[in-house]
Design a protein around this motif. Structure first.
Motif, PDB file in Angstrom:
ATOM      1  N   GLU A 220      16.187  28.484  66.169  1.00  0.00           N
ATOM      2  CA  GLU A 220      16.625  27.538  65.160  1.00  0.00           C
ATOM      3  C   GLU A 220      15.951  27.559  64.072  1.00  0.00           C
ATOM      4  OE1 GLU A 220      18.167  25.419  68.647  1.00  0.00           O
ATOM      5  OE2 GLU A 220      16.466  26.538  68.025  1.00  0.00           O
ATOM      6  N   GLN A 221      14.436  27.816  64.112  1.00  0.00           N
ATOM      7  CA  GLN A 221      13.655  27.643  63.085  1.00  0.00           C
ATOM      8  C   GLN A 221      13.590  29.259  62.233  1.00  0.00           C
ATOM      9  OE1 GLN A 221       9.791  26.497  64.269  1.00  0.00           O
ATOM     10  NE2 GLN A 221      10.006  24.359  63.894  1.00  0.00           N
ATOM     11  N   VAL A 222      13.732  30.058  63.064  1.00  0.00           N
ATOM     12  CA  VAL A 222      13.805  31.473  62.636  1.00  0.00           C
ATOM     13  C   VAL A 222      15.115  31.601  61.709  1.00  0.00           C
ATOM     14  CG1 VAL A 222      14.101  33.653  63.161  1.00  0.00           C
ATOM     15  CG2 VAL A 222      12.712  32.471  64.543  1.00  0.00           C
ATOM     16  N   GLU A 223      16.263  31.107  62.403  1.00  0.00           N
ATOM     17  CA  GLU A 223      17.555  31.243  61.547  1.00  0.00           C
ATOM     18  C   GLU A 223      17.694  30.338  60.241  1.00  0.00           C
ATOM     19  OE1 GLU A 223      19.621  33.652  61.916  1.00  0.00           O
ATOM     20  OE2 GLU A 223      18.844  34.285  63.659  1.00  0.00           O
ATOM     21  N   GLU A 224      16.743  29.175  60.590  1.00  0.00           N
ATOM     22  CA  GLU A 224      16.794  28.316  59.405  1.00  0.00           C
ATOM     23  C   GLU A 224      16.146  28.931  58.171  1.00  0.00           C
ATOM     24  OE1 GLU A 224      14.228  24.295  58.305  1.00  0.00           O
ATOM     25  OE2 GLU A 224      15.175  24.294  60.260  1.00  0.00           O
ATOM     26  N   LYS A 225      15.045  29.249  58.597  1.00  0.00           N
ATOM     27  CA  LYS A 225      14.207  30.241  57.502  1.00  0.00           C
ATOM     28  C   LYS A 225      14.994  31.406  56.746  1.00  0.00           C
ATOM     29  CE  LYS A 225       9.687  32.746  56.725  1.00  0.00           C
ATOM     30  NZ  LYS A 225       8.643  33.129  57.431  1.00  0.00           N
ATOM     31  N   ARG A 226      15.608  32.162  57.599  1.00  0.00           N
ATOM     32  CA  ARG A 226      16.569  33.292  57.175  1.00  0.00           C
ATOM     33  C   ARG A 226      17.607  32.483  56.062  1.00  0.00           C
ATOM     34  NH1 ARG A 226      18.466  37.120  61.564  1.00  0.00           N
ATOM     35  NH2 ARG A 226      19.511  38.144  59.660  1.00  0.00           N
ATOM     36  N   GLY A 227      18.275  31.579  56.703  1.00  0.00           N
ATOM     37  CA  GLY A 227      19.506  31.032  56.073  1.00  0.00           C
ATOM     38  C   GLY A 227      18.869  30.258  54.493  1.00  0.00           C
ATOM     39  N   LEU A 228      17.811  29.689  54.731  1.00  0.00           N
ATOM     40  CA  LEU A 228      17.122  29.208  53.414  1.00  0.00           C
ATOM     41  C   LEU A 228      16.954  30.054  52.624  1.00  0.00           C
ATOM     42  CD1 LEU A 228      15.331  26.334  55.005  1.00  0.00           C
ATOM     43  CD2 LEU A 228      17.515  26.041  53.954  1.00  0.00           C
ATOM     44  N   GLN A 229      16.294  31.265  52.812  1.00  0.00           N
ATOM     45  CA  GLN A 229      15.962  32.275  51.888  1.00  0.00           C
ATOM     46  C   GLN A 229      17.333  32.798  51.349  1.00  0.00           C
ATOM     47  OE1 GLN A 229      14.166  35.034  54.650  1.00  0.00           O
ATOM     48  NE2 GLN A 229      11.762  34.203  54.125  1.00  0.00           N
ATOM     49  N   GLY A 230      18.262  32.988  52.107  1.00  0.00           N
ATOM     50  CA  GLY A 230      19.557  33.364  51.695  1.00  0.00           C
ATOM     51  C   GLY A 230      20.007  32.457  50.636  1.00  0.00           C
ATOM     52  N   ILE A 231      20.128  31.127  50.850  1.00  0.00           N
ATOM     53  CA  ILE A 231      20.510  30.263  50.031  1.00  0.00           C
ATOM     54  C   ILE A 231      19.622  30.073  48.665  1.00  0.00           C
ATOM     55  CG2 ILE A 231      20.701  27.581  49.713  1.00  0.00           C
ATOM     56  CD1 ILE A 231      21.400  27.690  52.724  1.00  0.00           C
ATOM     57  N   ALA A 232      18.296  30.373  48.990  1.00  0.00           N
ATOM     58  CA  ALA A 232      17.571  30.162  47.748  1.00  0.00           C
ATOM     59  C   ALA A 232      17.816  31.616  46.889  1.00  0.00           C
ATOM     60  CB  ALA A 232      15.950  30.344  48.086  1.00  0.00           C
ATOM     61  N   ALA A 233      17.932  32.924  47.386  1.00  0.00           N
ATOM     62  CA  ALA A 233      18.429  33.936  46.591  1.00  0.00           C
ATOM     63  C   ALA A 233      19.622  33.804  45.832  1.00  0.00           C
ATOM     64  CB  ALA A 233      18.650  34.962  47.714  1.00  0.00           C
ATOM     65  N   LEU A 234      20.813  33.131  46.473  1.00  0.00           N
ATOM     66  CA  LEU A 234      21.795  32.759  45.741  1.00  0.00           C
ATOM     67  C   LEU A 234      21.523  31.828  44.843  1.00  0.00           C
ATOM     68  CD1 LEU A 234      24.347  32.326  48.780  1.00  0.00           C
ATOM     69  CD2 LEU A 234      24.464  34.107  46.899  1.00  0.00           C
ATOM     70  N   TYR A 235      20.720  30.549  44.863  1.00  0.00           N
ATOM     71  CA  TYR A 235      20.550  29.697  43.950  1.00  0.00           C
ATOM     72  C   TYR A 235      19.478  30.320  42.569  1.00  0.00           C
ATOM     73  CZ  TYR A 235      17.946  25.841  41.627  1.00  0.00           C
ATOM     74  OH  TYR A 235      17.358  24.939  40.644  1.00  0.00           O
ATOM     75  N   ALA A 236      18.983  31.238  43.118  1.00  0.00           N
ATOM     76  CA  ALA A 236      18.154  31.995  41.741  1.00  0.00           C
ATOM     77  C   ALA A 236      19.007  32.756  40.977  1.00  0.00           C
ATOM     78  CB  ALA A 236      17.034  32.943  42.731  1.00  0.00           C
ATOM     79  N   ILE A 237      19.975  33.375  41.698  1.00  0.00           N
ATOM     80  CA  ILE A 237      20.925  34.086  40.799  1.00  0.00           C
ATOM     81  C   ILE A 237      21.821  33.473  40.029  1.00  0.00           C
ATOM     82  CG2 ILE A 237      22.835  35.782  40.952  1.00  0.00           C
ATOM     83  CD1 ILE A 237      21.431  37.151  43.478  1.00  0.00           C
ATOM     84  N   GLY A 238      22.284  32.467  40.614  1.00  0.00           N
ATOM     85  CA  GLY A 238      23.032  31.240  40.303  1.00  0.00           C
ATOM     86  C   GLY A 238      22.485  30.821  38.864  1.00  0.00           C
ATOM     87  N   MET A 239      21.119  30.334  38.882  1.00  0.00           N
ATOM     88  CA  MET A 239      20.396  29.956  37.827  1.00  0.00           C
ATOM     89  C   MET A 239      20.152  30.858  36.835  1.00  0.00           C
ATOM     90  SD  MET A 239      19.969  26.841  38.388  1.00  0.00           S
ATOM     91  CE  MET A 239      19.184  26.561  36.629  1.00  0.00           C
ATOM     92  N   LYS A 240      20.252  32.180  37.073  1.00  0.00           N
ATOM     93  CA  LYS A 240      20.202  33.260  35.980  1.00  0.00           C
ATOM     94  C   LYS A 240      21.552  32.860  35.320  1.00  0.00           C
ATOM     95  CE  LYS A 240      16.807  36.484  38.116  1.00  0.00           C
ATOM     96  NZ  LYS A 240      16.826  37.864  38.753  1.00  0.00           N
ATOM     97  N   GLU A 241      22.627  33.112  36.035  1.00  0.00           N
ATOM     98  CA  GLU A 241      24.001  32.886  35.340  1.00  0.00           C
ATOM     99  C   GLU A 241      24.015  31.831  34.511  1.00  0.00           C
ATOM    100  OE1 GLU A 241      28.085  34.148  37.340  1.00  0.00           O
ATOM    101  OE2 GLU A 241      27.081  32.529  38.207  1.00  0.00           O
ATOM    102  N   ALA A 242      23.329  30.581  35.007  1.00  0.00           N
ATOM    103  CA  ALA A 242      23.303  29.326  34.170  1.00  0.00           C
ATOM    104  C   ALA A 242      22.696  29.426  33.207  1.00  0.00           C
ATOM    105  CB  ALA A 242      22.926  28.280  35.164  1.00  0.00           C
ATOM    106  N   LYS A 243      21.557  30.155  32.926  1.00  0.00           N
ATOM    107  CA  LYS A 243      20.755  30.182  31.668  1.00  0.00           C
ATOM    108  C   LYS A 243      21.694  31.134  30.636  1.00  0.00           C
ATOM    109  CE  LYS A 243      16.184  30.529  33.875  1.00  0.00           C
ATOM    110  NZ  LYS A 243      15.137  31.128  34.251  1.00  0.00           N
TER     111      LYS A 243
END
Length: 579
Positions: A220-243
């Motif tokens: 669970e912790q391994v997949e949680e980390k991988r999933g959160l990394q993916g979400i963080a990457a999407l968030y970072a790109i989304g914020m670039k779009e927002a800028k």
């Protein structure tokens, strides 16, 4: 990847769209209705000018008010019809794209899916086609009507007052200067977002499809980390779009306000001098908005166009992957014919040889077993027999005819395959028994119960309240391993295969289930040419022939007794397992 992005043009995008069945009538009527709405909108400032210049209580007659109200209501109705028809066009296009991709995908070689993540492929079918739909349904009509609105407004204004028109046109280069660099930046960000979304979709799908492995491995912790990394990457790109959007809105507002102030200042002077009426000044301001607002949407249109071109590149990439060979061929009955593999060699795309000069022969009704160390190539032999892959050298024949000349549908319909983990589709037991059969819904229950009885599956199916209509869950998780195997065997009985292939179908079962499944398999093997992959020699001691494979080569062929006497490694296996 960057090289590819630079070379993307409109031609592949337009060619793909034109190859689909676009409802041309709906498109024409939708655009025409949108055009009518735009033209009506262009007349509003002129009416406003006349109303302002000649305003009095006496001029507000009931018929005039009813006429104006009716015009606005009619415009709203026409606009609604336009939106519906253009939405229909977009939905039809995306449905056509998805149909083509789906029909193509399920006919691709297995090797394609060896290389591609299923989640990314799903993202291409769902998300990328949706991007194309958004462009056509939402942004393309706005672009067309925006062009018409701008041209119409500029022409009318030039006729009314060319000096004011020139002043107002200052907004156009200002807007273009703002939008072009921001639009290019947005296009790059959008492509990154598409790729990241596809990767994240693939990870989520893989994790959820193997949820039991994840739980049993306490990952669970391994997949949680991988999933959160993916979400963080999407968030970072989304914020670039927002800028980018954060820059677009204020800059557009600034440009509009500057032009409005200029128009008001210059227009106010003109009105004070008496060279322009107040109504004309109001009309100019209204036309200004009919020019500025479409210009603001153009940046979004070109961004969506870049996204759609990128999505199209990926869609075309899938559609250009070659299909399985020999989709068409002869329909040959293979019953009672000898199967031969002659000097078969094979390697996956990595180039490393998996099989080299493999040869064997199966007479009608014989049981041929494949044994040897793990990783030797036994399962690859089965994949070649199923024609998931084509051999790099050599040939497999049946009755002296190369199997590649037989249609895939005819060949595979005459082969039954029972593996260690019998694959099942989500749905009912009935749907799994009849899966892939023509006119499956017409197969009577009596026939389904008969094959279930032969597979020793009738008993446990009858214990379920819904019987044959019992839901088995995703990949059959609601059934035990032994139950899934017996349903798979019943499915094989129903297909009545001429050739049977079994990949140690009892290896993962408990002793009680193994005994029942082994009896069912013995029934199924009667009178059929059978190929067996053996991990336990006890299941193949009675085979007509055993082919021993090591490191992709046949190192021995014969009966159990012959190999035990002549083959050192086989003898070692036999002593370890059978004594």
């Amino acid at each position: 990847m960057k090289e590819k992005e630079k070379t993307i043009g409109l031609k592949p995008f337009l060619s793909l769209l034109l190859s689909l069945k676009i409802p041309k009538g709906a498109l024409a009527f939708g655009l025409a209705a949108s055009l009518v709405t735009t033209l009506v909108g262009l007349a509003v400032p002129l009416l406003t000018r006349d109303l302002v210049d000649g305003f009095s209580l006496d001029s507000l007659s009931v018929p005039l008010m009813i006429g104006i109200g009716a015009a606005f209501i009619l415009q709203a109705i026409i606009n609604g019809v336009s939106i519906y028809l253009l939405s229909k066009v977009g939905q039809r296009i995306v449905a056509g794209l998805r149909e083509r991709m789906w029909v193509h995908l399920i006919r691709l070689r297995v090797s394609y899916f060896d290389q591609q993540s299923s989640g990314e492929t799903v993202s291409r079918v769902v998300n990328d086609t949706g991007i194309v739909r958004n462009l056509i349904t939402d942004h393309f009509p706005q672009f067309v009507t925006g062009i018409i609105s701008i041209i119409g407004a500029v022409v009318i204004l030039a006729v009314l007052d060319w000096k004011m028109t020139l002043l107002m046109m200052v907004s156009v280069p200002m807007t273009v200067a703002i939008m072009i660099p921001l639009g290019r930046r947005m296009a790059k960000i959008s492509r990154s977002l598409q790729d990241e979304t596809a990767q994240f979709t693939g990870h989520v799908q893989q994790t959820l499809s193997e949820i039991r492995l994840m739980k049993s491995s306490t990952a669970e912790q391994v997949e949680e980390k991988r999933g959160l990394q993916g979400i963080a990457a999407l968030y970072a790109i989304g914020m670039k779009e927002a800028k980018i959007y954060a820059w677009i809105a204020p800059l557009m507002y600034l440009a509009v306000m500057l032009v409005i102030v200029m128009i008001l200042g210059y227009g106010g002077i003109r009105v004070a001098e008496g060279s322009m009426s107040t109504g004309s000044l109001v009309a100019f301001l209204l036309y200004l908005f009919q020019i500025i607002v479409p210009l603001a949407t153009f940046a979004r249109f070109f961004t969506e166009l870049q996204k759609a071109k990128g999505a199209t590149e990926r869609i075309i990439g899938i559609l250009e992957v070659p299909l399985e060979e020999a989709q068409e061929g002869s329909n040959m009955d293979i019953a009672g014919k000898t199967l031969r593999a002659e000097n078969i060699s094979f390697s996956y795309e990595t180039g490393e040889a998996v099989l080299a000069d493999i040869s064997f022969e199966a007479q009608p009704g014989e049981m041929i077993a494949f044994a040897g160390p793990s990783g030797g190539g036994k399962t690859t032999v089965f994949s070649l027999l199923e024609r998931y892959y084509e051999p790099a050298a050599g040939e497999i024949t049946i009755g002296g005819v190369g199997i590649s000349s037989i249609s895939l549908a005819s060949w595979r319909s005459q082969i039954g395959y029972v593996s260690q983990e019998s694959a099942m589709m989500g749905g009912t037991i009935r749907a799994n028994l009849t899966y892939g059969l023509p006119e499956a819904e017409k197969i009577p229950d009596e026939e389904l119960w008969r094959v279930s009885r032969m597979a020793y599956a009738e008993g446990f199916i009858m214990e379920f309240p819904d019987g044959l209509d019992t839901e088995v869950g995703e990949r059959g998780v609601k059934l035990s391993g032994g139950q899934r195997q017996r349903v798979a065997i019943a499915r094989a009985f129903l297909r009545d295969p001429k050739i049977l292939m079994m990949d140690e179908a009892t290896a993962s079962l408990d002793s009680q289930s193994e005994g029942i499944v082994q009896q069912a398999l013995s029934r199924l093997m009667e009178g059929r040419t059978t190929f067996v992959i053996a991990h336990r020699l006890s299941t193949i001691v009675d085979a007509d022939k055993i082919v021993f494979i090591e490191k992709g080569r046949v190192t021995g062929t014969g009966t159990h007794e012959e190999l035990a006497a002549s083959h050192a490694l086989y003898k070692e296996f036999a002593e370890q397992q059978l004594t």
